[in-house]
Scaffold this motif. Sequence first.
Motif, PDB file in Angstrom:
ATOM      1  N   ALA A   1      -7.508  -5.590   4.054  1.00  0.00           N
ATOM      2  CA  ALA A   1      -6.122  -5.245   4.375  1.00  0.00           C
ATOM      3  C   ALA A   1      -5.150  -5.955   3.437  1.00  0.00           C
ATOM      4  O   ALA A   1      -4.205  -5.341   2.925  1.00  0.00           O
ATOM      5  N   VAL A   2      -5.396  -7.225   3.166  1.00  0.00           N
ATOM      6  CA  VAL A   2      -4.533  -7.979   2.253  1.00  0.00           C
ATOM      7  C   VAL A   2      -4.591  -7.370   0.848  1.00  0.00           C
ATOM      8  O   VAL A   2      -3.565  -7.227   0.179  1.00  0.00           O
ATOM      9  N   ALA A   3      -5.779  -6.989   0.416  1.00  0.00           N
ATOM     10  CA  ALA A   3      -5.919  -6.365  -0.907  1.00  0.00           C
ATOM     11  C   ALA A   3      -5.112  -5.073  -0.982  1.00  0.00           C
ATOM     12  O   ALA A   3      -4.483  -4.784  -2.007  1.00  0.00           O
ATOM     13  N   GLY A   4      -5.125  -4.302   0.092  1.00  0.00           N
ATOM     14  CA  GLY A   4      -4.312  -3.088   0.119  1.00  0.00           C
ATOM     15  C   GLY A   4      -2.829  -3.387   0.100  1.00  0.00           C
ATOM     16  O   GLY A   4      -2.063  -2.748  -0.612  1.00  0.00           O
ATOM     17  N   LEU A   5      -2.416  -4.371   0.887  1.00  0.00           N
ATOM     18  CA  LEU A   5      -1.005  -4.765   0.926  1.00  0.00           C
ATOM     19  C   LEU A   5      -0.523  -5.231  -0.445  1.00  0.00           C
ATOM     20  O   LEU A   5       0.587  -4.907  -0.865  1.00  0.00           O
ATOM     21  N   LEU A   6      -1.368  -6.002  -1.116  1.00  0.00           N
ATOM     22  CA  LEU A   6      -0.988  -6.572  -2.412  1.00  0.00           C
ATOM     23  C   LEU A   6      -1.338  -5.667  -3.585  1.00  0.00           C
ATOM     24  O   LEU A   6      -1.165  -6.048  -4.729  1.00  0.00           O
ATOM     25  N   ARG A   7      -1.853  -4.506  -3.279  1.00  0.00           N
ATOM     26  CA  ARG A   7      -2.198  -3.498  -4.286  1.00  0.00           C
ATOM     27  C   ARG A   7      -3.165  -4.012  -5.354  1.00  0.00           C
ATOM     28  O   ARG A   7      -2.968  -3.822  -6.552  1.00  0.00           O
ATOM     29  N   VAL A   8      -4.212  -4.692  -4.885  1.00  0.00           N
ATOM     30  CA  VAL A   8      -5.293  -5.074  -5.802  1.00  0.00           C
ATOM     31  C   VAL A   8      -5.857  -3.770  -6.354  1.00  0.00           C
ATOM     32  O   VAL A   8      -6.099  -2.830  -5.602  1.00  0.00           O
ATOM     33  N   PRO A   9      -6.040  -3.667  -7.661  1.00  0.00           N
ATOM     34  CA  PRO A   9      -6.532  -2.400  -8.224  1.00  0.00           C
ATOM     35  C   PRO A   9      -7.877  -1.987  -7.622  1.00  0.00           C
ATOM     36  O   PRO A   9      -8.757  -2.828  -7.387  1.00  0.00           O
TER      37      PRO A   9
END
Length: 154
Positions: free
Chosen positions: A118-126
């Motif tokens: 979820a954090v990766a999605g929020l922070l737009r990790v490629p």
Amino acid sequence: MVILWLSMFGLSIASALLPFLPIEAFIIGGAAARPGTTAAVSLGIAAGAGATIGKVIWYEAARRGVQSDWAQKKLAGSKIQPFYDRWSARMEGRPVFSGALMLVSAFVGIPPLLAMAAVAGLLRVPMWVFLPTVFLGRSLRFGLLFLGADVALH
């Protein structure tokens, strides 16, 4: 073997989406049903692939959710905004850092992968960083768990 592989794949998707379904219990059952190193590797990959698909759904839900008007209003007037901005700055343009965090979370489980997805999605990790690191980490974790259960049971 095909039915066991597909079952493990499907169960790992469900487990990735619903944290109260522990894939580890199914892995032990799979190791009991199909012993051997080849089966452990194959079933580890099946479980890793399914878990990755489930975490991509969490990633996308968070990525799209943060862009909603409701989320933007909540972020704008909250104490979360500085935290969000700080982590966005840390992750942006640093795929090795993002990938290392995701790989550790996927393999070790600390921090929990559901939260990290979820954090990766929020922070737009490629996605090109997210997918392979989660798949590799989960496949290694589950493959080793299969091997451990195989050794313990046989």
